[in-house]
Write an enzyme that holds these catalytic residues in place. Structure first.
Site, mmCIF file in Angstrom:
data_model
loop_
_atom_site.group_PDB
_atom_site.id
_atom_site.type_symbol
_atom_site.label_atom_id
_atom_site.label_comp_id
_atom_site.label_asym_id
_atom_site.label_seq_id
_atom_site.Cartn_x
_atom_site.Cartn_y
_atom_site.Cartn_z
ATOM 1 N N ASN A 1 47.379 120.896 55.854
ATOM 2 C CA ASN A 1 46.093 121.570 55.670
ATOM 3 C C ASN A 1 45.602 121.955 57.063
ATOM 4 O OD1 ASN A 1 43.504 122.396 55.121
ATOM 5 N ND2 ASN A 1 42.713 120.340 54.695
ATOM 6 N N LYS B 1 43.112 123.613 57.882
ATOM 7 C CA LYS B 1 41.655 123.764 57.967
ATOM 8 C C LYS B 1 41.333 125.071 58.709
ATOM 9 C CE LYS B 1 41.240 118.791 57.993
ATOM 10 N NZ LYS B 1 40.309 117.695 57.984
ATOM 11 N N HIS C 1 38.491 119.803 48.373
ATOM 12 C CA HIS C 1 38.592 119.015 49.610
ATOM 13 C C HIS C 1 37.206 118.444 49.925
ATOM 14 C CE1 HIS C 1 39.142 117.956 53.816
ATOM 15 N NE2 HIS C 1 40.439 117.972 53.570
ATOM 16 N N GLU D 1 35.595 118.244 52.517
ATOM 17 C CA GLU D 1 34.761 119.086 53.385
ATOM 18 C C GLU D 1 34.066 120.173 52.573
ATOM 19 O OE1 GLU D 1 37.806 119.924 56.303
ATOM 20 O OE2 GLU D 1 37.791 117.804 56.840
ATOM 21 N N GLU E 1 42.181 111.333 49.061
ATOM 22 C CA GLU E 1 41.792 111.401 50.470
ATOM 23 C C GLU E 1 40.482 110.641 50.667
ATOM 24 O OE1 GLU E 1 43.803 114.983 52.496
ATOM 25 O OE2 GLU E 1 41.829 115.598 51.812
ATOM 26 N N GLY F 1 40.425 112.711 59.414
ATOM 27 C CA GLY F 1 40.118 113.146 60.784
ATOM 28 C C GLY F 1 39.507 112.056 61.646
ATOM 29 N N SER G 1 44.391 110.885 58.007
ATOM 30 C CA SER G 1 44.986 110.419 59.264
ATOM 31 C C SER G 1 46.439 109.964 59.112
ATOM 32 C CB SER G 1 44.127 109.308 59.884
ATOM 33 O OG SER G 1 42.823 109.801 60.177
#
Ligand code: PEP
Length: 249
Positions: free
Chosen positions: A8, A10, A96, A98, A167, A173, A211
């Site tokens: 991904n 991003k 996701h 985010e 996730e 991250g 991660s």
């Protein structure tokens, strides 16, 4: 079963740096050097054409990081599944964390997006996961169950045709990875939810994301219900992403 390893990107990259990154993946000859992994990259919409051309004839699949819930119409700024598919994309990430947190996407909208992706021949990678506060309040299962339930209710028999990515938000991250045992426990729970809803959904690949790095990938991938990974930061370095794909034994 082969592991599925998806990058991904991003909102990273440029036409030049993407070309270099993909060349690094192509040079690694993953079909031979990582024979136990199917590999894909999910890229910003505007790079789909470049990525499609660079990966033409290669064994690396690609996809988008989002998709509209709508087929077409007056939805300024959105991108329809048919448009993404037109470039030869295979996957669309939906839900996701985010997007759930920065764009207020509800579980129902995520389910609608998964359905829209399937309708256009894209495989949705449905992301679920809890925040640190939710984990500490012992709400992990309740949170991922609610997120998954919306998708189960929306898809019917097509539930068997999706990918799910667990996730944990606190691991994305941050450099903090769920331990293999923590991840496995949630994956087993998700598997049971899927199979309970539709026996054929036993085949849904369950990816872990948060991660994942070359030095922890093998241990995560060794868990019974971890079928691969969704890789953020480490997918931006060809050497790291290749090492993660090769960790699929
Ligand atoms: C992600 O964004 O899907 C992700 C897992 O990111 P990272 O690997 O950087 O934690």
């Amino acid at each position: 079963m082969k592991k599925l390893v998806v990058g991904n990107w991003k909102m990273h990259g440029s036409r030049a740096s993407n070309g270099e990154l993909l060349q690094g993946l192509i040079d690694a000859n993953l079909a031979q050097s990582a024979p136990n992994a199917d590999v894909a990259v999910c890229v910003p919409f505007v790079y789909l054409a470049d990525v499609a051309s660079k990966l033409s004839g290669q064994s690396i699949a690609f996809g988008s990081q989002d998709v509209s819930a709508h087929k077409q119409g007056a939805y300024t700024g959105e991108v329809a599944g048919s448009m993404i598919r037109e470039f030869g994309a295979k996957f669309a990430i939906v839900g996701h964390s985010e997007r759930r947190s920065y764009h207020g996407e509800s579980s129902q909208l995520v389910a609608d997006k998964a359905k829209a992706a399937l309708a256009e021949g894209l495989t949705p990678i449905v992301c679920v996961g809890e925040t640190l506060a939710q984990r500490e309040a012992n709400q992990t299962e309740a949170v991922v169950a609610e997120q998954l339930q919306a998708v189960i209710a929306a898809l019917g028999a097509q539930l068997a045709d999706i990918v799910v990515a667990y996730e944990p938000v606190w691991a994305i991250g941050t450099g903090k990875t769920a331990s293999p045992e923590q991840a496995q426990a949630v994956h087993a729970f998700l598997r049971a939810q899927l199979v309970g809803a539709l026996p054929a959904a036993a085949r849904v690949p369950l990816l872990y994301g948060g991660s994942v790095k070359p030095d922890n990938a093998a241990e995560l991938f060794a868990q019974a219900d971890i079928d691969g990974g969704l890789i953020g930061g480490a997918s931006l370095k060809a050497a790291d992403f290749v090492a993660i794909a090769r960790a699929a034994a």
